[in-house]
Design a protein around this motif. Structure first.
Motif, PDB file in Angstrom:
ATOM      1  N   THR A  15       0.838  -1.203   0.000  1.00  0.00           N
ATOM      2  CA  THR A  15       0.000   0.000   0.000  1.00  0.00           C
ATOM      3  C   THR A  15       0.872   1.252   0.000  1.00  0.00           C
ATOM      4  N   GLN A  57       5.935 -20.132   3.245  1.00  0.00           N
ATOM      5  CA  GLN A  57       7.375 -20.207   3.508  1.00  0.00           C
ATOM      6  C   GLN A  57       8.127 -19.297   2.538  1.00  0.00           C
ATOM      7  N   ARG A  88      14.616 -10.255   2.585  1.00  0.00           N
ATOM      8  CA  ARG A  88      13.994 -10.858   3.769  1.00  0.00           C
ATOM      9  C   ARG A  88      14.960 -11.691   4.578  1.00  0.00           C
ATOM     10  N   ARG A 127      -8.282  -8.836   3.291  1.00  0.00           N
ATOM     11  CA  ARG A 127      -7.674  -8.223   2.100  1.00  0.00           C
ATOM     12  C   ARG A 127      -8.260  -8.779   0.805  1.00  0.00           C
ATOM     13  N   ARG A 171       3.247 -17.576   8.080  1.00  0.00           N
ATOM     14  CA  ARG A 171       4.016 -16.402   7.622  1.00  0.00           C
ATOM     15  C   ARG A 171       4.515 -15.580   8.813  1.00  0.00           C
TER      16      ARG A 171
END
Ligand code: AP5
Length: 213
Positions: A15, A57, A88, A127, A171
């Motif tokens: 966003t 994952q 990440r 969402r 997650r």
């Protein structure tokens, strides 16, 4: 401007990246969007990624680093970019440094958006995402005029497979394991800005603008 956005699933990275894209006229590069597109097209890369993504994952580092390397070579990244959801892992962060070193310019900022777990669950379970332009909506917090159509492009809206309750939990577990080493990596460089992610989208964007100076 070269910006990295990191944070938990549902923190609002996509966003806010779209708002930054409009402000600075530089591309949003979402590794999640690129992997989902590869999956939709049925490419070899998409077939590798699909299993990891549907389980919540991380996709293997070498796969993700490869697609970012390719994408950063595109002409539209010449004036900068917003990396959304990459790096990440520390392996990815180190690889990004090497990629940028070879292209004459480091990062300007790493924005770490922080949101508590209970809010993440609320955001992800409501969402809706546009299949065509990727715009995110929320059934309650940011509803489209029609729940099945994108206000911006008219594309069909859908719920992501990894936004189901058990995948959200996975997650969050993956995030809890991976985020600290990455924020530690960037904190040591002085690039990291912690952004409080609660509040309206405009309020969060105001904090990001303040952090970017
Ligand atoms: P990815 O697509 O990157 O997912 P994510 O990081 O889990 O983040 P999300 O897209 O779910 O959330 P977001 O922070 O962008 O939030 P959004 O703005 O949509 O990755 C998916 C998968 O791909 C990973 O699990 C992994 O398998 C793989 N992958 C991707 N990158 C990888 C990498 N680098 N390495 C390895 N694997 C990788 O907002 C969420 C909702 O909240 C929306 O409904 C929105 O409308 C709403 N919202 C936004 N802001 C607000 C606000 N201020 N108030 C209320 N609601 C809000």
């Amino acid at each position: 401007m070269r910006i990295v956005m990191i944070g938990p699933p549902g923190a609002g990275k996509g966003t806010q990246a779209k708002l930054l894209q409009q402000r600075f006229q530089i591309p949003q590069i979402s590794t999640g969007d690129m992997l989902r597109e590869a999956e939709r097209l049925g490419t070899p890369l998409g077939r590798v990624a699909a299993h990891f993504m549907s389980e919540g994952q991380l996709v293997p580092d070498d796969v993700v680093i490869g697609i970012v390397d390719d994408r950063l070579r595109a002409a539209d990244c010449g004036r900068g970019f917003i990396l959304d959801g990459f790096p990440r892992t520390v392996v990815q962060a180190e690889a990004l440094d090497r990629l940028l070193d070879g292209r004459g310019g480091g990062l300007d900022a790493v924005l770490h958006i922080q949101v508590p777990d209970e809010e993440i669950v609320r955001r992800l379970s409501g969402r809706l995402v546009c299949r065509d332009c990727g715009a995110p909506y929320h059934r309650d917090f940011d509803p489209p005029a029609r729940l099945d159509r994108c206000d911006r492009c008219g594309g069909a809206l859908y719920q992501r497979e990894d936004d189901q309750a058990d995948r959200i939990a996975t997650r969050l577990r993956v995030l809890a394991r991976e985020i600290e080493p990455v924020t530690g990596y960037y904190r040591s460089t002085g690039l990291l800005a912690d952004i409080a992610g609660l509040g309206s989208q405009a309020e969060v964007f105001g904090r990001i603008e303040a952090a970017l100076g």
